[in-house]
Each structure stands twice: as structure tokens, then as C-alpha cells.
Design an enzyme around this catalytic site. Sequence first.
Site, PDB file in Angstrom:
ATOM      1  N   ASP A  35      -6.957   1.474   0.060  1.00  0.00           N
ATOM      2  CA  ASP A  35      -5.405   0.778   0.844  1.00  0.00           C
ATOM      3  C   ASP A  35      -5.416  -0.439  -0.316  1.00  0.00           C
ATOM      4  OD1 ASP A  35      -5.597   2.650   3.127  1.00  0.00           O
ATOM      5  OD2 ASP A  35      -5.888   1.004   4.136  1.00  0.00           O
ATOM      6  N   ASP A  68       1.002   3.759  -3.373  1.00  0.00           N
ATOM      7  CA  ASP A  68       0.146   5.132  -3.059  1.00  0.00           C
ATOM      8  C   ASP A  68       1.361   5.951  -4.090  1.00  0.00           C
ATOM      9  OD1 ASP A  68      -0.653   7.466  -1.384  1.00  0.00           O
ATOM     10  OD2 ASP A  68       1.136   7.490  -0.663  1.00  0.00           O
ATOM     11  N   GLU A 108       1.042  -1.530  -0.301  1.00  0.00           N
ATOM     12  CA  GLU A 108       0.262   0.113  -0.005  1.00  0.00           C
ATOM     13  C   GLU A 108       1.260   1.313   0.349  1.00  0.00           C
ATOM     14  OE1 GLU A 108      -2.653   2.951   2.955  1.00  0.00           O
ATOM     15  OE2 GLU A 108      -2.472   0.436   3.853  1.00  0.00           O
ATOM     16  N   GLU A 125      -4.725   0.973  -3.528  1.00  0.00           N
ATOM     17  CA  GLU A 125      -3.051   0.788  -3.875  1.00  0.00           C
ATOM     18  C   GLU A 125      -2.313  -0.381  -3.750  1.00  0.00           C
ATOM     19  OE1 GLU A 125      -3.751   5.596  -1.611  1.00  0.00           O
ATOM     20  OE2 GLU A 125      -2.938   3.877  -0.429  1.00  0.00           O
TER      21      GLU A 125
END
Length: 246
Positions: free
Chosen positions: A123, A54, A50, A126
Site C-alpha cells: 500500500d 494503484d 494509494e 502504491e
Amino acid sequence: MAGKGHEKIIRLALRIGWQGDMALLRQALTHPTFFEGQKGADKEDNQRLEFLGDAVLSLLMGEELYKRYSEAKEGELSKMRAAVVCEASLAEVARDLELGSYLLLGKGSIKNGDQKRDSILADAFEALVGAMYLNMGMEVVRQFILLVFTPCFRDLEQGKYEDYKGLLQQWAQSFGTEHIVYKILNMTGPDHNRRYHTGVYYGNMRLGEGMGSSKKDAEQAAAVAAWQAKVEWQPKLEEGKKKDKR
């Protein structure tokens, strides 16, 4: 990777054209609760992926917006990117991919309906981006993002990049422990011309209502109405919060 969990991973792999390390894809879909506190070296959840996803998503989205909007100033580009990669937007993309049905969570989380929560879906998306980057490279991720974010780019082109759902979500996270929830209050019209009447709630309080030709549009309309009426409902919630502390 035997059993139902493995079957889930295979279905998603086929859907998104995944090639290569299936263990990495499984990790991207594995929420920390799946291990029920039995974390070990061979039991990795999706939190590190994650973090990576991101960063990759922010870079690629910034690059794409820079190319698409050559006359936009830095502040406007930042506002666009914030609207596209906010939690509510990422969760919507995850729902379009039906990512919630592929997630591996603990029994308690499943019972609580966590597979439907914006934060967990965002989440997981990502993490999927991070895993895709490691497994197949930046160009594959770029093409994937251009495809799944098509509706978001369309909204940007229409000047719709004030994300009221995201603003409400951020407010809720800073205010207390309840979550923003959208509920369909009524549906009218035939299947080919359906109208949705939706309410947005914080706890038991209805913050706003909206209408739309799709659930998404109705939720956005409700979020806009709620945000515009914030001066009316926020004092009531703050007063209730004070009474609970007494």
C-alpha cells in the site's frame, strides 16, 4: 515537519530523487495508525494516494507489457501484469527500497511489526507512486517503475509469472485472520555462496519448504512447494477451523 519523521522523509527523498512538495511525500508514507484516531483536515494518511497510485501503476505496467510483448495475447498480458503488481511483488519492491524503515505508523503498529507486513508495504509503495505522479508527472513515474521493477521484468522474460507467493497470500486473506509468514530454517555455505532453507507458515502450520541462493528465491521455492501440496494441508486447516467454531 520537525523531528525524526522529517529526517526519515529527507533520507527517502534523497534516495529516490524526489523534488518539490515534501508534505506530499510525507503523506505517502503516513499509515492511518500514525494519528492514533485523531484524524483531522491537516492530518492526511496515505489511503487516497494509494488509490491513485494503484491506477497509475496499472496503466503504466499495462503499457510497458504491451510494448515489450507484442505477440502476447490479452489473457497472457493480464496474467503478467497480475504477477508484477500483486501484493507480494509490490512488497518485495518496497523492501528493496527499504520503505518499511521510512513509514510513519502508530506505536501499536510498530510494536506489532506492521512495517514488515506485505499489505502495508504494498500500500505504501502504491501511495508513493501516486504522490510521485502528482508531484513530478507521468514520465518520472514511468522511469522510476522501469528501474525498480527490473528484477520483475527479468522474471517475466524467463517465463516466471505464476506468482505463488501472491497466490498463497490471496488464499490466506480469504481463509482466515492469520498471515503467511516465511522463516529461515537453515543457512549453509560461505558468504559468497550462501544457501537458504526456508519454510512458509500459516499460523503454526508449515505449508512448505524451499531452498535458494537468496532469501527471495528460497521463499519463492517454499511458496511453490506449499501451493503444490495444498490438497494435503488445506483440509487440516479447514478441520481445525471447524473445531474452533464449536
